[in-house]
Scaffold this motif. Structure first.
Motif, mmCIF file in Angstrom:
data_model
loop_
_atom_site.group_PDB
_atom_site.id
_atom_site.type_symbol
_atom_site.label_atom_id
_atom_site.label_comp_id
_atom_site.label_asym_id
_atom_site.label_seq_id
_atom_site.Cartn_x
_atom_site.Cartn_y
_atom_site.Cartn_z
ATOM 1 N N HIS A 55 -9.271 -1.467 27.345
ATOM 2 C CA HIS A 55 -10.475 -2.037 26.741
ATOM 3 C C HIS A 55 -11.706 -1.719 27.586
ATOM 4 C CE1 HIS A 55 -7.849 -5.050 24.448
ATOM 5 N NE2 HIS A 55 -8.336 -4.194 23.586
ATOM 6 N N LEU A 56 -11.551 -1.794 28.885
ATOM 7 C CA LEU A 56 -12.660 -1.472 29.776
ATOM 8 C C LEU A 56 -13.059 -0.003 29.628
ATOM 9 C CD1 LEU A 56 -14.531 -2.588 31.918
ATOM 10 C CD2 LEU A 56 -12.796 -2.063 33.622
ATOM 11 N N ARG A 57 -12.083 0.866 29.490
ATOM 12 C CA ARG A 57 -12.363 2.287 29.297
ATOM 13 C C ARG A 57 -13.159 2.499 28.008
ATOM 14 N NH1 ARG A 57 -7.490 6.446 28.814
ATOM 15 N NH2 ARG A 57 -6.733 4.833 30.170
ATOM 16 N N GLU A 58 -12.739 1.826 26.923
ATOM 17 C CA GLU A 58 -13.452 1.939 25.648
ATOM 18 C C GLU A 58 -14.871 1.377 25.751
ATOM 19 O OE1 GLU A 58 -10.988 -0.098 22.859
ATOM 20 O OE2 GLU A 58 -9.352 1.334 23.061
ATOM 21 N N SER A 59 -15.020 0.267 26.459
ATOM 22 C CA SER A 59 -16.339 -0.354 26.611
ATOM 23 C C SER A 59 -17.290 0.543 27.386
ATOM 24 C CB SER A 59 -16.212 -1.705 27.305
ATOM 25 O OG SER A 59 -15.467 -2.598 26.528
ATOM 26 N N VAL A 60 -16.800 1.179 28.433
ATOM 27 C CA VAL A 60 -17.634 2.088 29.217
ATOM 28 C C VAL A 60 -18.017 3.303 28.377
ATOM 29 C CG1 VAL A 60 -17.653 3.634 31.225
ATOM 30 C CG2 VAL A 60 -16.819 1.291 31.445
ATOM 31 N N ALA A 61 -17.105 3.789 27.558
ATOM 32 C CA ALA A 61 -17.417 4.924 26.681
ATOM 33 C C ALA A 61 -18.509 4.535 25.683
ATOM 34 C CB ALA A 61 -16.157 5.391 25.948
ATOM 35 N N LEU A 62 -18.417 3.334 25.115
ATOM 36 C CA LEU A 62 -19.461 2.869 24.195
ATOM 37 C C LEU A 62 -20.799 2.708 24.909
ATOM 38 C CD1 LEU A 62 -17.511 0.209 22.101
ATOM 39 C CD2 LEU A 62 -18.379 2.412 21.315
ATOM 40 N N LEU A 63 -20.747 2.188 26.115
ATOM 41 C CA LEU A 63 -21.965 2.021 26.901
ATOM 42 C C LEU A 63 -22.597 3.364 27.210
ATOM 43 C CD1 LEU A 63 -23.775 -0.014 28.352
ATOM 44 C CD2 LEU A 63 -22.315 0.244 30.342
ATOM 45 N N GLU A 71 -22.321 6.104 25.393
ATOM 46 C CA GLU A 71 -22.913 6.608 24.144
ATOM 47 C C GLU A 71 -24.251 5.931 23.867
ATOM 48 O OE1 GLU A 71 -20.224 6.157 20.895
ATOM 49 O OE2 GLU A 71 -18.632 7.277 21.892
ATOM 50 N N THR A 72 -24.301 4.626 24.074
ATOM 51 C CA THR A 72 -25.528 3.879 23.831
ATOM 52 C C THR A 72 -26.623 4.308 24.791
ATOM 53 O OG1 THR A 72 -24.237 1.980 23.087
ATOM 54 C CG2 THR A 72 -26.518 1.570 23.674
ATOM 55 N N THR A 120 -26.948 7.224 26.349
ATOM 56 C CA THR A 120 -27.424 8.577 26.075
ATOM 57 C C THR A 120 -28.227 8.603 24.778
ATOM 58 O OG1 THR A 120 -25.319 9.141 25.013
ATOM 59 C CG2 THR A 120 -25.593 9.739 27.331
ATOM 60 N N ALA A 121 -27.875 7.746 23.811
ATOM 61 C CA ALA A 121 -28.645 7.689 22.570
ATOM 62 C C ALA A 121 -30.004 7.064 22.820
ATOM 63 C CB ALA A 121 -27.890 6.894 21.511
ATOM 64 N N GLY A 122 -30.088 6.151 23.784
ATOM 65 C CA GLY A 122 -31.349 5.490 24.089
ATOM 66 C C GLY A 122 -32.337 6.393 24.813
ATOM 67 N N THR A 123 -31.868 7.479 25.427
ATOM 68 C CA THR A 123 -32.768 8.370 26.148
ATOM 69 C C THR A 123 -33.435 9.366 25.219
ATOM 70 O OG1 THR A 123 -30.929 9.866 26.657
ATOM 71 C CG2 THR A 123 -31.465 8.186 28.303
ATOM 72 N N THR A 124 -32.865 9.584 24.049
ATOM 73 C CA THR A 124 -33.502 10.479 23.100
ATOM 74 C C THR A 124 -34.608 9.732 22.364
ATOM 75 O OG1 THR A 124 -31.927 9.926 21.356
ATOM 76 C CG2 THR A 124 -31.371 11.795 22.770
ATOM 77 N N ALA A 125 -35.525 10.473 21.824
ATOM 78 C CA ALA A 125 -36.641 9.847 21.108
ATOM 79 C C ALA A 125 -36.114 9.157 19.855
ATOM 80 C CB ALA A 125 -37.659 10.909 20.728
ATOM 81 N N PRO A 126 -36.594 7.944 19.569
ATOM 82 C CA PRO A 126 -36.126 7.259 18.368
ATOM 83 C C PRO A 126 -36.567 7.997 17.120
ATOM 84 C CG PRO A 126 -37.926 6.048 19.415
ATOM 85 C CD PRO A 126 -37.569 7.189 20.306
ATOM 86 N N LYS A 127 -35.720 7.962 16.130
ATOM 87 C CA LYS A 127 -36.000 8.654 14.881
ATOM 88 C C LYS A 127 -37.086 7.907 14.119
ATOM 89 C CE LYS A 127 -33.845 10.383 10.676
ATOM 90 N NZ LYS A 127 -34.696 9.739 9.711
ATOM 91 N N ARG A 128 -38.129 8.622 13.774
ATOM 92 C CA ARG A 128 -39.198 8.005 13.003
ATOM 93 C C ARG A 128 -38.798 7.942 11.542
ATOM 94 N NH1 ARG A 128 -44.525 11.122 14.070
ATOM 95 N NH2 ARG A 128 -45.051 9.815 12.303
ATOM 96 N N VAL A 172 -29.751 5.486 35.384
ATOM 97 C CA VAL A 172 -28.671 4.984 34.526
ATOM 98 C C VAL A 172 -27.522 5.983 34.499
ATOM 99 C CG1 VAL A 172 -28.082 4.381 32.142
ATOM 100 C CG2 VAL A 172 -30.252 3.617 33.107
ATOM 101 N N HIS A 173 -27.856 7.256 34.470
ATOM 102 C CA HIS A 173 -26.808 8.287 34.457
ATOM 103 C C HIS A 173 -25.959 8.217 35.726
ATOM 104 C CE1 HIS A 173 -24.803 12.044 33.634
ATOM 105 N NE2 HIS A 173 -25.190 12.510 34.813
ATOM 106 N N ASP A 174 -26.621 8.029 36.865
ATOM 107 C CA ASP A 174 -25.890 7.921 38.138
ATOM 108 C C ASP A 174 -25.017 6.674 38.167
ATOM 109 O OD1 ASP A 174 -27.117 10.245 38.994
ATOM 110 O OD2 ASP A 174 -28.706 9.179 40.082
ATOM 111 N N GLU A 175 -25.553 5.571 37.684
ATOM 112 C CA GLU A 175 -24.777 4.322 37.645
ATOM 113 C C GLU A 175 -23.558 4.468 36.731
ATOM 114 O OE1 GLU A 175 -25.029 1.717 39.432
ATOM 115 O OE2 GLU A 175 -26.990 2.002 40.338
ATOM 116 N N LEU A 176 -23.743 5.084 35.588
ATOM 117 C CA LEU A 176 -22.609 5.279 34.676
ATOM 118 C C LEU A 176 -21.560 6.204 35.287
ATOM 119 C CD1 LEU A 176 -24.389 5.522 31.218
ATOM 120 C CD2 LEU A 176 -22.764 3.777 31.949
ATOM 121 N N ALA A 177 -22.002 7.215 36.006
ATOM 122 C CA ALA A 177 -21.059 8.112 36.677
ATOM 123 C C ALA A 177 -20.276 7.347 37.742
ATOM 124 C CB ALA A 177 -21.800 9.295 37.290
#
Length: 97
Positions: free
Chosen positions: A44-52, A54-55, A57-65, A3-8
């Motif tokens: 708008h596309l730039r903002e959408s990619v930035a949100l994507l 963030e989402t 990178t947040a999804g790769t961290t362990a979810p907060k219990r 996912v990191h490579d695809e986003l890059a």
């Protein structure tokens, strides 16, 4: 690809698009409705990619219990239920249907 490579890759393509839109804007001018729409869509596309990003990178961290709540094993005080009815049975001095 990860996912990191695809986003890059998406970010590189978006950077190329932004540069191309900038060059096109210099040639055509920025006052026309069509050019403003293309510029707006690019932003708008730039903002959408930035949100994507963030989402993702947040999804790769362990979810907060959730915080654990300790419940005591000691019985509750019976006086808490003195003025309440047994649910579904009615009052103590009457018979259930």
């Amino acid at each position: 690809m990860s996912v990191h490579d695809e986003l890059a890759s998406v970010q590189r393509s978006l950077d190329d698009l932004i540069r191309s839109v900038g060059r096109l804007e210099k040639q055509l001018g920025s006052g026309g409705l069509e050019m403003r729409r293309v510029r707006s869509d690019t932003n708008h596309l730039r903002e959408s990619v930035a949100l994507l990003r963030e989402t993702a990178t947040a999804g790769t961290t362990a979810p907060k219990r959730p915080d654990l709540v300790t419940i005591s094993d000691t019985p509750y005080d019976p006086s808490l239920w003195v003025d309440s009815d047994d649910e579904g049975l009615g009052a103590h001095d009457r018979r259930a249907p």
